[in-house]
Design an enzyme around this catalytic site. Sequence first.
Site, PDB file in Angstrom:
ATOM      1  N   LYS A 129       0.926  -1.374  -0.001  1.00  0.00           N
ATOM      2  CA  LYS A 129      -0.385  -0.291  -0.257  1.00  0.00           C
ATOM      3  C   LYS A 129       0.840   1.502  -0.247  1.00  0.00           C
ATOM      4  O   LYS A 129       0.484   2.272  -0.704  1.00  0.00           O
ATOM      5  CB  LYS A 129      -0.624   0.211   1.534  1.00  0.00           C
ATOM      6  CG  LYS A 129      -2.246  -0.993   1.334  1.00  0.00           C
ATOM      7  CD  LYS A 129      -2.794  -0.955  -0.271  1.00  0.00           C
ATOM      8  CE  LYS A 129      -3.777  -1.905  -0.190  1.00  0.00           C
ATOM      9  NZ  LYS A 129      -5.062  -0.988  -1.439  1.00  0.00           N
ATOM     10  N   SER A 163      -3.378 -12.589   3.894  1.00  0.00           N
ATOM     11  CA  SER A 163      -3.783 -12.064   3.005  1.00  0.00           C
ATOM     12  C   SER A 163      -3.336 -12.768   1.784  1.00  0.00           C
ATOM     13  O   SER A 163      -3.569 -13.174   0.779  1.00  0.00           O
ATOM     14  CB  SER A 163      -4.312 -10.697   2.455  1.00  0.00           C
ATOM     15  OG  SER A 163      -3.038 -10.419   2.252  1.00  0.00           O
TER      16      SER A 163
END
Lengths: 92, 316
Positions: free
Chosen positions: B44, B258
Site C-alpha cells: 500500500k 491475505s
Amino acid sequence: MAVTVSIPTILRNLTGGQKSVEASGSTLAEVIDDLESRHAGLKAKLVKDGSLHRFVNVYVNDEDVRFQGGLEAKVSEGADVTILPAVAGGMR
Amino acid sequence: MARYDSLLDALGDTPLVGLPRLSPSETVRLWAKLEDRNPTGSIKDRPALAMVEAAERDGRLRPGSTILEPTSGNTGISLAMAARLKGYRLVCVMPENTSEERRQLLAAYGAEIISSPAAGGSNMAVALAKQLAAANPDWVMLYQYGNPANADAHYRTTGPEILRDLPTVTHFVAGLGTTGTLVGVGRYLREHKPDVQIVAAEPRYGELVYGLRNLDEGFVPELYDPDVLTGKFSVGSQDALRRTRQLLEVEGIFAGISTGAILHAALAVAEKAAGTGERADVVFVVADGGWKYLSTGAYSGSLEEAAARLEGHLWA
C-alpha cells in the site's frame, strides 16, 4: 447433476432458514431454475435482465462464474456453488 | 545502488523471488513479489504515496491539510507515514474488527482513528468516510477505491518491475480490495503480453462479516475494470491460513494472511497449467509480512483453532 448451493444469510428467508440446499443442473442457469422451482423468489434476487445481479457473486468450486461464462458457466457433478453479496475485500 | 535520500525514495523496486519448492514443475514456476519490503512493510505504500503526490500536484493538499481515508489498515499506515513526513493530519475510518497491531501502528504515527461497526465491514467504513467528507468540506479524502492514482501507481511501477525481472511472465495473481493492484499491473502487462492471465484472490469471510449485507447495497470499487481480469477465486480463511503457513514452512517467507489467500489462487492456476502441460511463470503478490497478524493467533495452534479465532475478523 446434483450440486450443493450455499445460501447467504440475507436470502435464507427464501430457503426456510437452510444454509445450504441441494439443486441440479449442468449450467448455473439450470441450477438457478431448479432452485426457483423449490424456493420461489430466489431467482429474482440473483438474476436481473437476463444476467447475474451486479452485487451478487456466484462461485463454482471457489471460482467466480463471471469469468466462466456467467449464467452459462458449467457446473459439474458434486460441485459446490456459493452465493455471496459483493463486498469490498482485500488489503486496504 | 541502494542508497536513498529519504524513506519515501526507498519505495518500490521490490525483490521477485522464485519458489522452487512450491512450484509444480521446472516449467510451471511460482514467483513471489515481496511487497513487504516497502517503507512501511506493505504494497500500500505505492498507491498511498502516489495519491498524496497527485493531490499535492493538483493543489487539493496544502501544508497543514487534513487527509481522510476509509482503510482497514495498510493504506492507513502508509498514509500515516507520508502524512508525518509531509506535515499533514490524518483521520482514518476503519472497521472495529481489524487487528490490534494496525491500530497501534496508526496511533504511533499520529493518525486519528474513527471506528465503524464490525458488522458493516469495509462497506460501512466507506459509507461513514463519505459522510464525514460531506460534513468536513476542507478535509481531503483521497478515496483509494476510486482514485486513478492508485491503479496508476501499479501501472507505472509494479507492472514494469515485474516485466523487467521476468519477461516470460504468463500469470499475475493479487488480492482484490480496491482493485488498484490488479487493474494497474494488469493493464501494463496486457499491453506488453496480450495473453497474460490476470487473476484475483478475493477473501471470503465468515457469516459474521456478511450477515447484514443487503444484496441491493453491494459495493464495487469505482476503479474496478472487469475487462482486465481473466479469473477470480474466493478463498476462505482456513485455506488462506493453510497457505500462509505453507509459504513459511516450505519457502521461508513470513507473510500476512491475505498473501496465503493469494498463494491459494496462484497454486490453483499453476496446477491447472501443469495439468495441461503448458509452460507458466506465475507471479503473485506478497502484500505484507506476518508481523501485524501475530495477535490473531494465525501462526500457532491447529488450523481449525486459528480459523475459528479469525472468525469475524477482517484478515485482508
